[in-house]
Motif scaffolding. Structure first.
Motif, PDB file in Angstrom:
ATOM      1  N   ALA A  94       9.099 -21.005  42.391  1.00 19.69           N
ATOM      2  CA  ALA A  94      10.144 -20.999  43.568  1.00 19.69           C
ATOM      3  C   ALA A  94      10.665 -22.588  43.778  1.00 19.69           C
ATOM      4  O   ALA A  94      11.906 -23.092  44.043  1.00 19.69           O
ATOM      5  CB  ALA A  94       9.677 -20.488  44.936  1.00 19.69           C
TER       6      ALA A  94
ATOM      7  N   ILE B  47       6.044 -15.061  52.068  1.00 17.91           N
ATOM      8  CA  ILE B  47       6.450 -13.852  51.222  1.00 17.91           C
ATOM      9  C   ILE B  47       5.452 -13.594  49.965  1.00 17.91           C
ATOM     10  O   ILE B  47       4.934 -12.473  49.832  1.00 17.91           O
ATOM     11  CB  ILE B  47       7.749 -13.672  50.931  1.00 17.91           C
ATOM     12  CG1 ILE B  47       8.669 -13.396  52.223  1.00 17.91           C
ATOM     13  CG2 ILE B  47       8.269 -12.423  50.019  1.00 17.91           C
ATOM     14  CD1 ILE B  47      10.089 -13.460  52.027  1.00 17.91           C
ATOM     15  N   SER B  48       5.510 -14.675  49.357  1.00 18.24           N
ATOM     16  CA  SER B  48       4.584 -14.440  47.845  1.00 18.24           C
ATOM     17  C   SER B  48       3.153 -14.378  48.307  1.00 18.24           C
ATOM     18  O   SER B  48       2.527 -13.430  47.860  1.00 18.24           O
ATOM     19  CB  SER B  48       5.015 -15.714  47.033  1.00 18.24           C
ATOM     20  OG  SER B  48       4.671 -16.889  47.698  1.00 18.24           O
TER      21      SER B  48
ATOM     22  N   LEU C 295      13.204 -22.699  53.441  1.00 18.17           N
ATOM     23  CA  LEU C 295      13.133 -21.829  52.546  1.00 18.17           C
ATOM     24  C   LEU C 295      11.953 -21.794  51.939  1.00 18.17           C
ATOM     25  O   LEU C 295      11.219 -20.506  51.873  1.00 18.17           O
ATOM     26  CB  LEU C 295      14.247 -21.946  51.712  1.00 18.17           C
ATOM     27  CG  LEU C 295      15.617 -21.428  51.682  1.00 18.17           C
ATOM     28  CD1 LEU C 295      16.465 -21.567  50.571  1.00 18.17           C
ATOM     29  CD2 LEU C 295      15.746 -19.878  52.192  1.00 18.17           C
TER      30      LEU C 295
ATOM     31  N   VAL D  70      12.944 -23.590  41.329  1.00 10.90           N
ATOM     32  CA  VAL D  70      14.487 -23.236  41.673  1.00 10.90           C
ATOM     33  C   VAL D  70      15.058 -23.834  42.821  1.00 10.90           C
ATOM     34  O   VAL D  70      16.067 -24.276  42.564  1.00 10.90           O
ATOM     35  CB  VAL D  70      14.279 -21.817  42.259  1.00 10.90           C
ATOM     36  CG1 VAL D  70      15.689 -21.383  42.332  1.00 10.90           C
ATOM     37  CG2 VAL D  70      13.539 -20.799  41.060  1.00 10.90           C
ATOM     38  N   LEU D  71      14.302 -24.341  43.790  1.00  9.45           N
ATOM     39  CA  LEU D  71      14.861 -25.103  44.724  1.00  9.45           C
ATOM     40  C   LEU D  71      15.433 -26.466  44.245  1.00  9.45           C
ATOM     41  O   LEU D  71      16.331 -26.902  44.638  1.00  9.45           O
ATOM     42  CB  LEU D  71      13.807 -25.308  45.949  1.00  9.45           C
ATOM     43  CG  LEU D  71      13.612 -23.981  46.575  1.00  9.45           C
ATOM     44  CD1 LEU D  71      12.670 -24.032  47.637  1.00  9.45           C
ATOM     45  CD2 LEU D  71      15.018 -23.417  47.215  1.00  9.45           C
TER      46      LEU D  71
ATOM     47  N   CYS E  57      14.944 -17.021  44.671  1.00 16.00           N
ATOM     48  CA  CYS E  57      13.946 -18.222  44.359  1.00 16.00           C
ATOM     49  C   CYS E  57      12.787 -17.606  43.401  1.00 16.00           C
ATOM     50  O   CYS E  57      12.162 -18.276  42.662  1.00 16.00           O
ATOM     51  CB  CYS E  57      13.262 -18.773  45.473  1.00 16.00           C
ATOM     52  SG  CYS E  57      14.579 -19.915  46.200  1.00 16.00           S
TER      53      CYS E  57
ATOM     54  N   ILE F  27      16.071 -16.393  49.673  1.00 23.21           N
ATOM     55  CA  ILE F  27      14.520 -16.631  49.068  1.00 23.21           C
ATOM     56  C   ILE F  27      14.179 -15.675  48.152  1.00 23.21           C
ATOM     57  O   ILE F  27      13.547 -16.079  47.133  1.00 23.21           O
ATOM     58  CB  ILE F  27      13.824 -16.124  50.428  1.00 23.21           C
ATOM     59  CG1 ILE F  27      13.955 -17.131  51.602  1.00 23.21           C
ATOM     60  CG2 ILE F  27      12.447 -15.889  50.263  1.00 23.21           C
ATOM     61  CD1 ILE F  27      13.666 -16.753  52.968  1.00 23.21           C
TER      62      ILE F  27
ATOM     63  N   PHE G  87       9.284 -19.920  54.066  1.00 22.17           N
ATOM     64  CA  PHE G  87       9.050 -18.428  54.191  1.00 22.17           C
ATOM     65  C   PHE G  87       8.880 -18.016  52.579  1.00 22.17           C
ATOM     66  O   PHE G  87       8.178 -16.857  52.489  1.00 22.17           O
ATOM     67  CB  PHE G  87      10.755 -17.908  54.369  1.00 22.17           C
ATOM     68  CG  PHE G  87      11.158 -17.865  55.806  1.00 22.17           C
ATOM     69  CD1 PHE G  87      10.600 -17.064  56.418  1.00 22.17           C
ATOM     70  CD2 PHE G  87      11.699 -19.240  56.153  1.00 22.17           C
ATOM     71  CE1 PHE G  87      10.697 -17.227  58.097  1.00 22.17           C
ATOM     72  CE2 PHE G  87      11.910 -19.260  57.529  1.00 22.17           C
ATOM     73  CZ  PHE G  87      11.523 -18.109  58.650  1.00 22.17           C
ATOM     74  N   ILE G  88       9.248 -18.442  51.702  1.00 21.20           N
ATOM     75  CA  ILE G  88       8.586 -18.242  50.265  1.00 21.20           C
ATOM     76  C   ILE G  88       7.463 -17.912  50.262  1.00 21.20           C
ATOM     77  O   ILE G  88       6.836 -17.090  49.491  1.00 21.20           O
ATOM     78  CB  ILE G  88       9.245 -19.150  49.031  1.00 21.20           C
ATOM     79  CG1 ILE G  88      11.098 -18.783  49.009  1.00 21.20           C
ATOM     80  CG2 ILE G  88       8.804 -18.798  47.734  1.00 21.20           C
ATOM     81  CD1 ILE G  88      11.620 -20.045  48.423  1.00 21.20           C
TER      82      ILE G  88
END
Lengths: 319, 323
Positions: A296, A22-23, A15, A299-300, B164, B161, A18-19
């Motif tokens: 992120a 994307i960011s 995850l 959060v994880l 998050c 995702i 991918f984060i």
């Protein structure tokens, strides 16, 4: 158990990759570049802009920039566009400032929400229940900065206490006691303001959770066996009602960044949220990106911790 | 004999009350929620009226600047000799006072009502469309494989995702990087808040797709998109409606927070959020500039939240029993 943890960690690492992609994409695909922040600045010549662009790899294609970012982040050499300071160092300094605010706010939230929620659930339909329900809805609905302004004016006029910033300027030479009192005053009101919404939401959750537990058969059994009312409620009831809140605690960790932008701006608190706001204003891509990424990760970590805790606390969960 | 049979069937028949009607009856029993829904209906009318009165038939012009008339408290009569008579407010009274440029706050609030509500509704419309689309696909085609991964896993991991990212910080980042415009704000708030809807819709679809009416629809060779969006989606709407009502409230609050940080709707467009954040600099000289929009936002957002809570109770049989 070990299998469960390993699987969990691997999933989260996937995850995370991918984060990060994307960011990185969100920040870099948006129009506007750091070199365009101040086009009217006469000191920014074309060659200066070129130099900046080359130094930060802005001329490379996007995926190459992504790898440069990861590489720099890993080696700790990622520099801010604005002042050439290492990003991780900057964020760490601000993190230490945000931390006391976050801890105090969390304490206030949890210590207020539980008594209110439990009382409301035990006396369902009473005046207290109705008032607390209505008040918590009102607190969710009020714009945070509007309420903060009213409270700042009220506190300053009535109690004459300092509220803006982290400490009063010019108190550096005074006694330790005076300094620490000053710090505590500066800390209290921002923490209280950022705790309000959390308290309102959490007390609603506690109330509904408690209502659900109280109507269970085992509570009736406990009463039938002859335990005292307090023991039934706090020993048999509350312990079972508490379970879902472990998850909530894990999820509150990312509030360290996202929830604090507004309040840190109002109270001029030099924390992470304000750092993000300043970075956005000056299009400081490395800082924005890294902050999003750290949020992120938080959060994880939060969901991971709550999964594990849940499994430890609740014996009904098996792997 | 015949008569007896008739009585028997009459006893066995359920009362002739539709499902929606029953829910509505239950919703009405929650007095605060019912009152809020009436209030919100009135507010919609006011918003449309405000839009018409401020832009098509210009009765209240929110953009007239009267520098000699600034910071007048609410209910001041128009008595100025410097300002031309055609710039006078309607009825000759500044109902809610004037701001730092001498603009009529009442006219600006009227204009802001429609803008603020539009932001709320469009943002929620976008988030529901995206949410129902992804949720429907994930729930219906869940087991289908795309290479090595199922559709369901793909979509739900994407939801994970998105969850998050800290929402407000993400919105702030994107709004600040894009050129400031009211459409960008609506789209971004919408595109960062669809994840909850997707989860609800997927969960509903997982149980719906096993039901007989779906099998019946499939047996008639109805196209799959029709089954998903026309036959199944309306059955999954209850939780979506609840989260949409609360979503409008959140969107209005988010817009006001963005305005506070200077990234909201830009002047001369008025929203409640930017009237509030412009007014806060004058909180000592002109407290009405802060309190009028602030309290309006509080009341409207509160009404949306109470309404959403009432809907949740009406639609959730578990909560109904507890009450």
């Amino acid at each position: 158990m070990v299998n469960f943890i390993i699987k969990n960690i691997v999933q989260r690492i996937v995850l995370l990759v991918f984060i990060s992609i994307i960011s990185h994409a969100i920040v870099h695909l948006a129009p506007g570049e750091p070199s365009l922040v101040d086009p009217s600045n006469p000191r920014m010549k074309a060659e200066d802009i070129q130099r900046i662009r080359a130094a930060f790899h802005l001329d490379e294609p996007l995926h190459v920039q992504y790898f440069f970012w990861l590489q720099d982040l890993y080696s700790g050499e990622l520099k801010s566009f604005k002042d050439n300071q290492p990003v991780l160092g900057k964020i760490w300094d601000r993190f230490l400032n945000s931390l006391p605010l976050f801890i105090l706010a969390t304490f206030i939230t949890w210590f207020l929400a539980f008594p209110i929620g439990i009382q409301a659930a035990l006396n369902r339909g009473s005046t207290f229940d109705k008032t607390s329900t209505f008040l918590s809805f009102a607190m969710i609905s009020i714009p945070g900065f509007f309420l903060s302004y009213i409270v700042i004016i009220f506190m300053v006029k009535t109690f004459d206490v300092p509220v803006i910033g982290m400490r009063t300027f010019g108190l550096e030479d005074s006694s330790l006691l005076l300094q620490s009192m000053d710090r505590i005053w500066h800390l209290t009101i921002p923490a209280l303001m950022s705790a309000i919404v959390g308290t309102a939401v959490l007390s609603r959750y506690v109330r509904s959770q408690m209502l659900e537990v109280i109507n269970q058969d085992y509570i009736r059994t406990a009463r039938a066996v002859g335990f005292s009312n307090d023991e039934v409620i706090y020993h048999h009831g509350l312990r079972n009602a508490l379970l879902p809140f472990i998850t909530l605690f894990g999820l509150s960790i990312p509030g360290l960044i996202g929830g604090s932008v507004i309040f840190e701006t109002i109270f001029a608190w030099p924390g992470m949220g304000r750092l993000g706001y300043e970075a956005i204003l000056s299009r400081d891509f490395p800082v924005i990106l890294t902050l999003n990424f750290i949020a992120a990760i938080l959060v994880l970590i939060g969901t991971f911790v709550s999964d594990i805790l849940y499994a430890i606390v609740d014996p009904r969960i098996k792997f | 004999m015949n008569q007896q049979a008739q009585i028997l069937t009459a006893d066995a028949l359920p009362p002739q009350v539709g499902l929606l009607r029953e829910r509505w009856e239950f919703f009405k029993r929650n007095r605060m929620a019912h009152a809020s829904s009436i209030f919100l209906a009135a507010l919609m009318v006011l918003a449309i009226l405000g839009k018409v009165l401020t832009s098509y038939i210009v009765v209240f012009d929110p953009r007239v600047v009267r520098l000699s008339e600034k910071f007048l408290p609410p209910l001041t009569r128009f008595t100025s000799e410097i300002t031309p008579a055609e710039d006078a407010p309607t009825f000759g009274v500044y109902l809610l006072g004037t701001d730092e440029l001498g603009r009529d706050v009442f006219a600006r609030m009227l204009e802001g009502t429609s803008v603020s509500l539009t932001i709320g509704f469009v943002a929620v419309g976008i988030s529901i469309t995206v949410g129902v689309f992804f949720g429907g696909i994930a729930g219906y085609y869940g087991r289908m494989k795309l290479g090595f991964i199922t559709v369901d896993t793909l979509i739900m991991r994407f939801v994970d995702i998105m969850l998050c990212f800290p929402t407000f910080f993400l919105i702030l980042t994107v709004v600040a990087l894009l050129p400031p415009s009211i459409y960008n704000i609506m789209i971004i708030i919408g595109l960062t808040s669809w994840m909850g809807t997707t989860r609800f819709v997927r969960a509903e679809f997982l149980s719906l797709r096993e039901l007989d009416f779906v099998t019946a629809a499939r047996s008639q060779a109805i196209p799959e998109w029709r089954i998903i969006f026309i036959h199944m989606a309306p059955n999954a709407m209850a939780p979506v409606l609840v989260s949409a009502t609360i979503g409008v409230a959140t969107a209005i609050l988010t817009e006001s927070a963005l305005s506070f940080l200077g990234f909201g709707v830009q002047p001369p467009d008025a929203t409640w959020g930017n009237i509030l954040s412009d007014g806060k600099q004058f909180i000592f000289d002109a407290p009405w500039l802060t309190f009028i929009p602030g309290i309006s936002i509080l009341i409207v957002v509160l009404a949306f939240n109470l309404c959403g809570e009432g809907l949740r109770e009406a639609f959730d049989p578990k909560l109904r029993k507890a009450r």
